[in-house]
Design an enzyme around this catalytic site. Structure first.
Site, mmCIF file in Angstrom:
data_model
loop_
_atom_site.group_PDB
_atom_site.id
_atom_site.type_symbol
_atom_site.label_atom_id
_atom_site.label_comp_id
_atom_site.label_asym_id
_atom_site.label_seq_id
_atom_site.Cartn_x
_atom_site.Cartn_y
_atom_site.Cartn_z
ATOM 1 N N ASP A 198 0.776 -1.252 0.000
ATOM 2 C CA ASP A 198 0.000 0.000 0.000
ATOM 3 C C ASP A 198 0.806 1.302 0.000
ATOM 4 O O ASP A 198 1.801 1.412 0.727
ATOM 5 C CB ASP A 198 -0.857 0.094 1.274
ATOM 6 N N GLU A 254 -10.308 -2.254 4.455
ATOM 7 C CA GLU A 254 -8.964 -1.762 4.755
ATOM 8 C C GLU A 254 -8.767 -0.377 4.145
ATOM 9 O O GLU A 254 -9.479 0.030 3.235
ATOM 10 C CB GLU A 254 -7.900 -2.711 4.185
#
Ligand code: FRU
Length: 525
Positions: free
Chosen positions: A57, A238
């Protein structure tokens, strides 16, 4: 990174620096391991990639004094996921990047999971001064020992600050600032914004299958506000991100809540979604049943946005991880794993009674355009190879279809090479669908889930639909932007040899094009 700093060359010559697991207070400027040759097979040429090893990420993105900062989930010791650090890079234009030393190391509280940074302009945290405002990073401490022991409180939220424009970071002595007292194991990925109306910081946090909102006046102590989720949903949420956007042309403000979802994305696996609504300082008021996909392809996860970017209130820029947890750790790159998407500019437009969130490549990308190959008013029947002063492996294609003159129900383009690999992008007028077929795009075997498909998305190909398409091809990825950015489609692929042939094709009829413009794009490395 055009000019590789001397310390990187020294690293190459003298070997490897080991990863420090324990750095409780001030982080030293440490080094990223082994910088590899940026021309190796499958290495994107105008997308951000880590110098080497594992990345997931995007994290901690902020703008300050002419620099966009990009941190990322990083494991400098392997090409698969492991103890997470925050890698770090900066860019003046979101196009060319300079790698910096690792920003945050794991410590006694755990690995450094995802989160966001803010520029604390009013020095509410007291970490800096109003003349030299601190940058504060909020992140999840993930304690692997607690996890293995089966506890439920091993994810907590912590902060760190920088007083030198992100070059060095100090973890706050009072960490964690938000403990996990709910008995829910998945409690992570804080993303903070300044909420002008309540004059508070608002943290959005993913808590298993929903998000929670917290407020703070100093970034150190946090008060629970509310939660938002879809009744009955059991998917893992998330990397949320909440921010306001002014609607282009109308002046109204709507709030966007981005959330990444760990399974059952439209084409399998993981993807980024969003909700639109309002935020009253305590609650996100949006329709939980109206979840939309930011990107329909398989490879845009954990998309989040930059804090403090110098933009109009109608625009917000962000970036996503160009992979999918289904196969991210198996893709056939040897020295590094994963790229980011092209940074995208988000805008809200009102359409009928509602709104659409449009994402397009940031304007600055056009600076990479070099030679242009343009054709106007032509028709494709069967297959036609298209060549010019560009490589199909690294280019940008703008297509404008003449809807009235097109008779083929299926048309599109294919990338191929001499060993028979093929990536196909198709437009199905009968079903108003875009599809990408990567089943034959390269040597199979590394992952069964990768080679499923074709992958599809709804697109209006009728007479009222937008005739323009923009396609970015970068060695191992395709990004398609249609309908003025309402439709994004991002996928990765790994040909055994670089794609060197581009073919336009039409089945059972003609594909009429008003124009096709293909730009060769320069490498950023
Ligand atoms: C999303 C994610 C986050 C977590 C991080 C760990 O891809 O699972 O929820 O913080 O990756 O690397």
């Amino acid at each position: 990174m055009k000019n590789r700093p001397l310390w990187i060359c020294a690293l190459l010559l003298f070997g490897v620096v080991s990863c420090k697991q324990e750095q409780p207070t001030r982080e030293k400027a440490a080094d990223t391991k082994e910088v590899t040759d940026n021309r190796e097979p499958h290495r994107p040429q105008f997308h951000f990639t880590p110098p080497s090893k594992w990345m997931n990420d995007p994290n901690g993105m902020f703008y300050m004094d002419g620099e966009y900062h990009l941190s990322y989930q990083y494991y400098p010791d392997s090409t698969v996921w492991g103890p997470m650090h925050w890698g770090h890079a900066v860019s003046k234009d979101l196009v060319e990047w300079e790698h910096l030393p690792i920003a945050l190391y794991p410590d006694s509280l755990g690995y450094i999971f995802s989160g966001g940074s803010v520029v604390d302009l009013r020095n509410t945290s007291g970490f800096g001064t109003s003349e030299n405002p601190p940058v504060v990073a909020a992140f999840t401490h993930h304690d692997p020992v607690g996890e293995q022991a089966g506890t439920t409180d091993f994810q907590t939220q912590s902060i760190a600050y920088s007083l030198d424009k992100g070059r060095t970071w100090t973890k706050y002595a009072g960490n964690p600032v938000l403990k996990n007292e709910k008995g829910i194991r998945d409690f992570r990925d804080p993303k903070v914004i300044w909420h002008q109306d309540s004059r508070k910081w608002i943290m959005t946090l993913a808590v298993y299958d929903k998000v929670e909102f917290y407020a703070s006046t100093d970034l150190k102590s946090w008060e629970y506000l509310s939660e938002f989720g879809i009744p009955g949903d059991t998917r893992l949420w998330e990397c949320p991100d909440l921010f306001p956007l002014k609607v282009t042309g109308t002046g109204e403000t709507r709030w966007v809540l981005l959330v990444s979802i760990q399974k059952e994305a439209p084409n399998g696996g993981t993807a980024t979604s969003y909700f639109l609504g309002d935020f009253d300082g305590k609650r996100f008021l949006g329709n939980p049943e109206d979840q939309k996909w930011l990107d329909w392809g398989t490879d845009n996860y954990a998309f989040v946005t930059w804090d403090n970017a110098p933009l109009e209130a109608t625009e917000r820029v962000g970036i996503g991880w160009m992979s999918n947890w289904q196969y991210a750790q198996e893709v056939p790159t040897e020295t590094w794993r994963s790229a980011m998407t092209i940074p995208r500019s988000l805008r809200l437009e009102s359409v009928g009674e509602g709104y659409t969130l449009n994402a397009n490549p940031i304007e600055g990308l056009k600076s990479l355009r070099s030679s242009e190959t343009k054709m106007t008013h032509f028709k494709i029947q069967g297959e036609e190879k298209v060549s010019g002063s560009f490589s199909p492996a690294q280019c940008e294609i703008l297509l404008r279809t003449d809807r009235a003159e097109t008779t083929a129900d299926l048309y599109g383009l294919t990338l191929s090479n001499s060993v028979g690999d093929r990536l196909i992008l198709g437009f199905d007028r009968a079903n108003n669908q875009l599809w990408v077929d990567r089943r034959g795009s390269g040597s199979p075997g590394f992952s069964a889930s990768f080679f499923k498909g074709p992958h599809t998305a709804p697109i209006d190909l009728g007479p009222d639909g937008d005739p323009n398409l923009r396609i970015l091809l970068d060695v191992a990825s395709i990004e398609v932007f249609g309908e003025n950015g309402r439709l994004n489609f991002t996928e990765i692929f790994f040909p055994s040899e670089p794609y060197d042939t581009l073919t336009f094709w039409a089945d059972d009829g003609e594909w009429a094009l008003e124009s096709s413009t293909i730009y060769s794009l320069k490498s950023i490395w």
